[in-house]
Design an enzyme around this catalytic site. Sequence first.
Site, short mmCIF file in Angstrom:
data_model
loop_
_atom_site.label_atom_id
_atom_site.label_comp_id
_atom_site.label_asym_id
_atom_site.label_seq_id
_atom_site.Cartn_x
_atom_site.Cartn_y
_atom_site.Cartn_z
N CYS A 166 -4.85 -2.91 3.38
CA CYS A 166 -5.06 -1.70 4.19
C CYS A 166 -5.21 -2.09 5.50
O CYS A 166 -5.93 -2.92 6.01
CB CYS A 166 -6.66 -1.70 3.58
SG CYS A 166 -7.75 -0.48 4.35
N GLU A 177 -10.87 -0.18 -1.42
CA GLU A 177 -10.72 1.15 -0.67
C GLU A 177 -11.43 2.32 -1.37
O GLU A 177 -11.30 2.62 -2.50
CB GLU A 177 -9.40 1.52 -0.61
CG GLU A 177 -8.51 0.61 0.49
CD GLU A 177 -7.16 1.43 0.86
OE1 GLU A 177 -7.46 2.62 1.16
OE2 GLU A 177 -6.18 0.60 0.83
N ARG A 178 -12.37 2.99 -0.40
CA ARG A 178 -13.21 4.26 -1.07
C ARG A 178 -12.16 5.04 -1.64
O ARG A 178 -11.04 5.58 -1.10
CB ARG A 178 -13.58 4.67 0.33
CG ARG A 178 -14.46 5.99 0.06
CD ARG A 178 -15.05 6.42 1.36
NE ARG A 178 -14.04 6.80 2.20
CZ ARG A 178 -14.18 7.58 3.61
NH1 ARG A 178 -15.33 7.77 3.91
NH2 ARG A 178 -13.07 7.52 4.34
N ASN A 195 0.90 -1.12 -0.07
CA ASN A 195 0.00 -0.13 -0.03
C ASN A 195 1.01 1.25 0.02
O ASN A 195 1.67 1.45 1.13
CB ASN A 195 -0.96 0.00 1.32
CG ASN A 195 -1.77 0.85 1.32
OD1 ASN A 195 -2.69 1.07 2.53
ND2 ASN A 195 -2.03 1.77 0.11
N CYS A 219 -5.62 6.06 8.18
CA CYS A 219 -5.04 5.03 7.29
C CYS A 219 -4.12 4.33 8.00
O CYS A 219 -3.26 4.90 8.38
CB CYS A 219 -4.38 5.64 5.97
SG CYS A 219 -3.31 4.90 4.93
N GLY A 220 -4.53 3.15 8.24
CA GLY A 220 -3.46 2.17 9.28
C GLY A 220 -2.06 2.03 8.58
O GLY A 220 -1.07 2.02 9.36
#
Length: 275
Positions: free
Chosen positions: A219, A210-211, A13, A75-76
């Site tokens: 994610c 993811e949006r 990511n 956001c992790g």
Amino acid sequence: MNIQFSKMHGLGNDFMVIDNVTQNVFLSKDTISRLADRNFGIGFDQLLMIEPPYDPELDFHYRIFNADGSEVEQCGNGARCFARFVKMKGLTQKRIINVSTAKGKIQLKIEHDGNITVDMGKPILEPAKVPFEAQKEEKTYILRVEDHTVLCGVVSIGNPHCVVLVDDIDNAPVETLGPLLENHERFPNKVNVGFLEIKSRDHARLRVWERGVGETLACGTGACAAAVVGQLQDKLNPHCTIELPGGELRLFWQPGQSVKMTGTADFVFDGQIQI
């Protein structure tokens, strides 16, 4: 305007990270979208903007922007990259870092093995606060999507998540059902959609639509949401491993407590760009 940046990723990511403590950068939504383009820009899933703290008791504030230029709450994977970035760039010498985001406060801990643990705060299950339109809080909700009925769990980890259990993650309808659920009328701010396959009480596989981005390799908040929903539905233990296409995250959650997520954060390169 000349902007210094770093490229980083958490399990694939990927992020463009900008130090706005020592720089003074403002980017419009259109500019962020152009920079996110993988053919004509830098290319990233999200842009992270590190800023001085708004609260003197905190160390930093940070903002998160999706590839379409929209600002999001949390956001992790980005939080882990944030922690490594500020330590690597000498912005702090602390191993425990307290930061604020658009949604609240989180704590980051740089472990001795180099992994980073993020205290993501308590999950939000009350529908109105997710936000999600429902009469009452449930462990499982029923959604109508075109001609189909979908069973899902709904939770906010600073941003909204819908988690759907599937039997075979490799054949899950991520690219078809994902955008339909993302834009479902019962999610007024849209939603991130996780497809979760339970392998055992300690191990699950996850893919996330993811949006504002689409499917990503990992994610972090999606993994947190999956751990919460899996436990609420009596499928997962408090300690579990969530396997994403980009790698694994270790999760811990018990009802009434914060969700804790541990994983890697990788530096790719430094660069500069003229805007």
